[in-house]
Design a protein around this motif. Structure first.
Motif, mmCIF file in Angstrom:
data_model
loop_
_atom_site.group_PDB
_atom_site.id
_atom_site.type_symbol
_atom_site.label_atom_id
_atom_site.label_comp_id
_atom_site.label_asym_id
_atom_site.label_seq_id
_atom_site.Cartn_x
_atom_site.Cartn_y
_atom_site.Cartn_z
ATOM 1 N N TRP A 151 1.371 8.795 3.182
ATOM 2 C CA TRP A 151 0.641 7.557 2.930
ATOM 3 C C TRP A 151 -0.650 7.542 3.718
ATOM 4 N N ASP A 155 3.023 -8.529 -2.784
ATOM 5 C CA ASP A 155 2.777 -7.793 -4.015
ATOM 6 C C ASP A 155 4.000 -7.905 -4.930
ATOM 7 N N SER A 196 0.833 -1.203 0.000
ATOM 8 C CA SER A 196 0.000 0.000 0.000
ATOM 9 C C SER A 196 0.868 1.254 0.000
ATOM 10 N N LYS A 223 3.938 1.448 -1.140
ATOM 11 C CA LYS A 223 4.608 1.539 -2.439
ATOM 12 C C LYS A 223 3.701 2.160 -3.491
ATOM 13 N N SER A 224 2.425 1.823 -3.455
ATOM 14 C CA SER A 224 1.511 2.369 -4.461
ATOM 15 C C SER A 224 1.318 3.877 -4.308
ATOM 16 N N GLN A 225 1.505 4.394 -3.090
ATOM 17 C CA GLN A 225 1.285 5.823 -2.849
ATOM 18 C C GLN A 225 2.570 6.641 -2.765
ATOM 19 N N GLN A 244 5.851 5.729 -4.258
ATOM 20 C CA GLN A 244 6.846 5.035 -5.062
ATOM 21 C C GLN A 244 8.197 5.735 -5.167
ATOM 22 N N SER A 302 5.111 -5.915 -6.996
ATOM 23 C CA SER A 302 5.855 -4.665 -7.186
ATOM 24 C C SER A 302 6.950 -4.481 -6.132
#
Length: 169
Positions: free
Chosen positions: A167, A106, A75, A77-79, A81, A108
């Motif tokens: 985040w 994940d 989570s 990482k998605s916000q 990066q 990613s």
């Protein structure tokens, strides 16, 4: 820069991240060293961008708390990066066993196999997950054993990235 390091250590301590377990918070643990990527088998640097802070979660096979912590990191990482490096580092298992564990994380999040020399440099690992917090220079700031709650992780990341990673839980 020294002021930022001191403030970071204080803030990480205040939000519940333990710095006492690290062998020496003043030593640079070589994040630029190469580790075996569990997905590709190639040797790569543990962190992609050496100009930002890094968070490394150490995991082992069959660790339910590691899987839960890994979901939080995905989570993040998605916000965030470009603002923080996030990596997984497996230990206490063969390469094949660690690679099988990747299905729980994940895709990613880059995952590597820990080297014994690296684990010695950070003062060992007593439990999983163990999360390592590094500044932009690769300075080990803190080592937290066990699951980190979303609120504590959010506060630590905000401080570590100088409020650049906001985040949302």
């Amino acid at each position: 820069m020294l002021t930022f390091l001191i403030v970071s250590l204080l803030m990480l301590s205040l939000v519940g991240v333990n710095t006492a377990n690290a062998k020496s918070t003043n030593s640079v643990v070589p994040l630029s060293s190469e580790f075996k990527n569990l997905a590709t088998g190639k040797h790569e640097q543990l962190v992609a961008n050496t100009n930002v802070a890094s968070v490394v979660m150490i995991f082992q096979p069959d660790c339910a708390w590691c899987k839960k912590q890994g979901k939080l990191l995905a989570s993040v990482k998605s916000q965030c990066q470009q603002r923080v490096n996030l990596s997984l580092l497996g230990y206490k298992g063969s390469t094949a066993a660690l690679k099988r564990e990747l299905k729980h994380f994940d895709k990613s999040l880059p995952a590597y196999k820990a080297r014994q020399s690296f684990l010695r440099q950070i003062g060992g690992v007593k439990a999983s997950p163990t999360t390592l917090f590094y500044d932009k220079q690769g300075q080990l700031l803190a080592k937290k054993r066990g699951y980190i709650t979303p609120e504590v992780l959010q506060a630590a990341l905000s401080q570590l990235t100088e409020q650049q990673c906001q985040w949302q839980i």
